[in-house]
Design a protein around this motif. Structure first.
Motif, PDB file in Angstrom:
ATOM      1  N   ILE A 448       0.860  -1.191   0.000  1.00  0.00           N
ATOM      2  CA  ILE A 448       0.000   0.000   0.000  1.00  0.00           C
ATOM      3  C   ILE A 448       0.894   1.238   0.000  1.00  0.00           C
ATOM      4  O   ILE A 448       1.882   1.288   0.731  1.00  0.00           O
ATOM      5  N   LEU A 449       0.540   2.228  -0.812  1.00  0.00           N
ATOM      6  CA  LEU A 449       1.233   3.519  -0.746  1.00  0.00           C
ATOM      7  C   LEU A 449       0.523   4.373   0.307  1.00  0.00           C
ATOM      8  O   LEU A 449      -0.648   4.714   0.142  1.00  0.00           O
ATOM      9  N   LYS A 478       0.359  -3.693  -8.835  1.00  0.00           N
ATOM     10  CA  LYS A 478      -0.610  -4.235  -7.876  1.00  0.00           C
ATOM     11  C   LYS A 478      -0.387  -3.649  -6.476  1.00  0.00           C
ATOM     12  O   LYS A 478      -0.314  -4.378  -5.478  1.00  0.00           O
ATOM     13  N   VAL A 479      -0.247  -2.356  -6.417  1.00  0.00           N
ATOM     14  CA  VAL A 479      -0.121  -1.669  -5.132  1.00  0.00           C
ATOM     15  C   VAL A 479      -1.431  -0.915  -4.871  1.00  0.00           C
ATOM     16  O   VAL A 479      -1.952  -0.252  -5.764  1.00  0.00           O
ATOM     17  N   ALA A 480      -1.968  -1.084  -3.672  1.00  0.00           N
ATOM     18  CA  ALA A 480      -3.181  -0.342  -3.302  1.00  0.00           C
ATOM     19  C   ALA A 480      -2.786   1.059  -2.878  1.00  0.00           C
ATOM     20  O   ALA A 480      -1.660   1.294  -2.445  1.00  0.00           O
ATOM     21  N   TYR A 506      -6.922  -0.656  -6.092  1.00  0.00           N
ATOM     22  CA  TYR A 506      -7.679  -0.740  -4.846  1.00  0.00           C
ATOM     23  C   TYR A 506      -7.353   0.452  -3.949  1.00  0.00           C
ATOM     24  O   TYR A 506      -6.219   0.919  -3.930  1.00  0.00           O
ATOM     25  N   VAL A 507      -8.371   0.906  -3.200  1.00  0.00           N
ATOM     26  CA  VAL A 507      -8.172   1.981  -2.236  1.00  0.00           C
ATOM     27  C   VAL A 507      -8.328   1.384  -0.838  1.00  0.00           C
ATOM     28  O   VAL A 507      -9.282   0.661  -0.574  1.00  0.00           O
ATOM     29  N   PHE A 538     -13.663  -2.292  -4.896  1.00  0.00           N
ATOM     30  CA  PHE A 538     -12.318  -1.731  -5.017  1.00  0.00           C
ATOM     31  C   PHE A 538     -11.753  -1.265  -3.668  1.00  0.00           C
ATOM     32  O   PHE A 538     -10.791  -0.509  -3.624  1.00  0.00           O
ATOM     33  N   THR A 539     -12.380  -1.702  -2.582  1.00  0.00           N
ATOM     34  CA  THR A 539     -11.894  -1.305  -1.260  1.00  0.00           C
ATOM     35  C   THR A 539     -11.000  -2.407  -0.708  1.00  0.00           C
ATOM     36  O   THR A 539     -11.438  -3.535  -0.513  1.00  0.00           O
TER      37      THR A 539
END
Ligand SMILES: [Zn+2]
Ligand SMILES: [Zn+2]
Length: 553
Positions: A448-449, A478-480, A506-507, A538-539
């Motif tokens: 995740i960023l 593939k980084v959320a 994704y968020v 998308f969560t």
């Protein structure tokens, strides 16, 4: 006195000692003690002298100060310092990048104690000539003051909501029907005016009623027969109360809360203005448009969005399965790992992801490798407690100035997931920020960023980014992307959420909780996520723990 208040007051005392250049040893000592006090798990005010002396850095003189605060709510030392400090200096102390020592130099060498004078000094290049300042510091101070001036009368959504709810309670005592309207009804992250609509047939009478309410001060020049304008004593944000009769009430709530671009898209001015409507749905159904919820009425992507999704798809609290960016006493959190996890479980979630700071963030107690081992062992043990809940082993790894992550691969591999965030070296131009973040996104361990722009609402604008390119990189790797739910941040900006979804990114709605109460910040995250059109599919943290952990690997 709460521990937090005590810490704030002690920090102020240290700053003032430094501004007045009083005994450097004494102030260093108190700074060190504050770190221990900040982590103290029980009430400091109720602690005995022996207990206080156990806290690292706390000696007899600090105990004396603490007891003063606990008993009298202040201390003689602090009051003397405040007395001797020109009032304007307190504002200068809030400027990021100006520590007390620099504030002292500005005061002593340039004779400046007011924000406006400091602004002028920057514009006339006088600040950069001071020893230890230079062009970069001057540039920062200038940007900050301009930013501050621009945001002077605005409030963050959490503060605005809190104030609006109090004012609502007062208004409903006098009016049959009251609604919060304006940008707050649209859940804007920053609010520059609190807008209410009240129902009354007698315009003049309504104005008299409002003026009779204590603390409500009218701005007569700005008011009109239909609108009371003014402010509430002790608050800087402008207030307006629009008075509508029964037929105009719904109409006015709609008009004052939707963005003009949305009003244009629903042909509001040509079809509905000044007409009587019984419900907002009418505006949409009469034109065969899908109903748009208040927070999405921005005139951006809401109609395009509604071709793909329905309002039922929008993320809700009940869709969340867990939360993955949180801190504990291992780094700079206030509650233990177990306390945080239990609190998360009590919220009905099925996993708690710990993401304490990494070692580079030494100021926040970032974890050295041996502490990571310890924490992961504790997690393994704790996880035997529950059959319906688990703790995930994460980390908030600093993105180093060169874009690499804070640990080497074998340590990074020991985590279930990695939140990669920038905490230091925030002064970057676009090119530098992009190359640093893209490199972090491309790191195979990044999941995740975290808080993508580093902004602090109304305080710090955040570094410049080409967000579309960041989202492309997230999609490719593939980084959320995080929606940091702290009302101080709300970062990524909701304006990019729909684009993220369009790109398949994704968020993750992350509270970044540093104590139990912080977990509830996810409610702000959900508000802003809905505003941005985020749907359940998308969560990131609407995934089950297993889905989340296997998303990338
Ligand atoms: Zn962070
Ligand atoms: Zn964090």
């Amino acid at each position: 006195m709460e521990n937090d208040d005590l810490v704030d007051t002690l920090e102020l005392l240290v700053k003032l000692w430094d501004v007045h250049a009083i005994n450097e040893f004494k102030s260093k000592n108190l700074s060190f003690a504050i770190r221990g006090i900040d982590k103290y798990p029980n009430s400091i005010a109720k602690a005995s002298e022996e207990e206080l002396l156990q806290i690292p850095g706390v000696g007899k003189s600090v105990v004396k100060i603490i007891q003063d605060f606990a008993q009298n709510g202040s201390s003689i030392e602090l009051e003397q310092m405040i007395e001797q400090t020109p009032p304007g200096l307190f504002q200068l102390l809030k400027i990021k990048g100006l520590g007390p020592k620099k504030v002292r130099a500005i005061w002593q060498e340039l004779g400046i104690t007011e924000l406006d004078d400091l602004l002028l000094a920057c514009q006339e290049n006088r600040l950069e000539t001071l020893k230890g300042f230079g062009k970069a510091v001057q540039e920062n101070v200038l940007t900050y003051i301009l930013f501050l001036k621009q945001n002077n009368k605005k409030l963050r959504i959490d503060k605005a909501t809190y104030l609006a709810e109090i004012l609502m309670l007062e208004l409903v005592q006098h009016f049959e029907k009251v609604e919060i309207s304006g940008d707050l009804r649209r859940n804007s992250e920053v609010i520059d005016e609190l807008v209410f609509v009240v129902q009354a047939d007698d315009l003049f009478g309504a104005q008299i009623v409002i003026n009779s309410m204590s603390h409500w001060n009218e701005n007569v020049q700005e008011s009109s027969p239909f609108t009371w304008r003014g402010f509430i004593e002790g608050h800087i944000i402008p207030i307006s109360v629009h008075i509508a009769d029964k037929n105009q009430f719904v109409n006015l709530c709609f008009q004052l809360s939707a963005h003009p671009d949305h009003l244009a898209k629903v042909n509001y001015y040509s079809l509905f203005q000044n007409k009587s409507i019984s419900s907002e749905e009418e505006i949409y159904t009469s034109q065969s448009l899908p109903y748009i919820i208040p927070s999405m009425r921005e005139g951006r992507f809401e109609f395009e969005w509604s071709e793909k999704y329905t309002n039922q798809d929008l993320i809700q609290w009940s869709d969340l399965k867990g939360c993955v960016h949180n801190h504990s006493t291992y780094s700079d959190g206030k509650n233990t790992l177990l306390e945080m996890a239990e609190a998360c479980r009590n919220l009905g979630l099925s996993y708690f992801g710990i993401a304490d700071h990494s070692q580079y963030a030494a100021y926040a107690g970032g974890l050295k490798p041996d502490r990571i081992v310890l924490q992961q062992e504790e997690i393994d043990q704790l996880n035997q407690k529950w059959s319906d809940f688990r703790i995930l082993k994460g980390i908030e790894a600093d993105i180093l100035p060169d874009g690499s992550l804070d640990y080497d691969s074998d340590i990074l591999a020991s985590f279930d997931y990695v939140v990669a965030s920038v905490h230091a070296g925030l002064n970057m131009d676009l090119e530098k920020a992009m190359s640093r973040l893209i490199k972090a996104i491309e790191n195979p361990y990044t999941t995740i960023l975290g808080h993508p722009t580093g902004r602090l609402l109304l305080t710090r604008p955040g570094y410049p980014l080409n967000t579309s390119k960041i989202l492309d990189a997230c999609a490719a790797n593939k980084v959320a992307i995080e929606l940091n739910a702290s009302p101080y941040r709300l970062d990524i900006d909701w304006r990019y959420i729909y684009e993220a979804m369009e790109k398949g990114v994704y968020v993750s709605i992350n509270p970044d909780a540093h104590q139990i109460e912080g977990l509830k910040d996810m409610e702000w995250g959900i508000k802003l996520a809905q505003k941005g059109g985020l749907v359940k599919q998308f969560t990131f943290n609407a995934l089950t723990a297993d889905e989340l952990l296997h998303y990338k690997r």
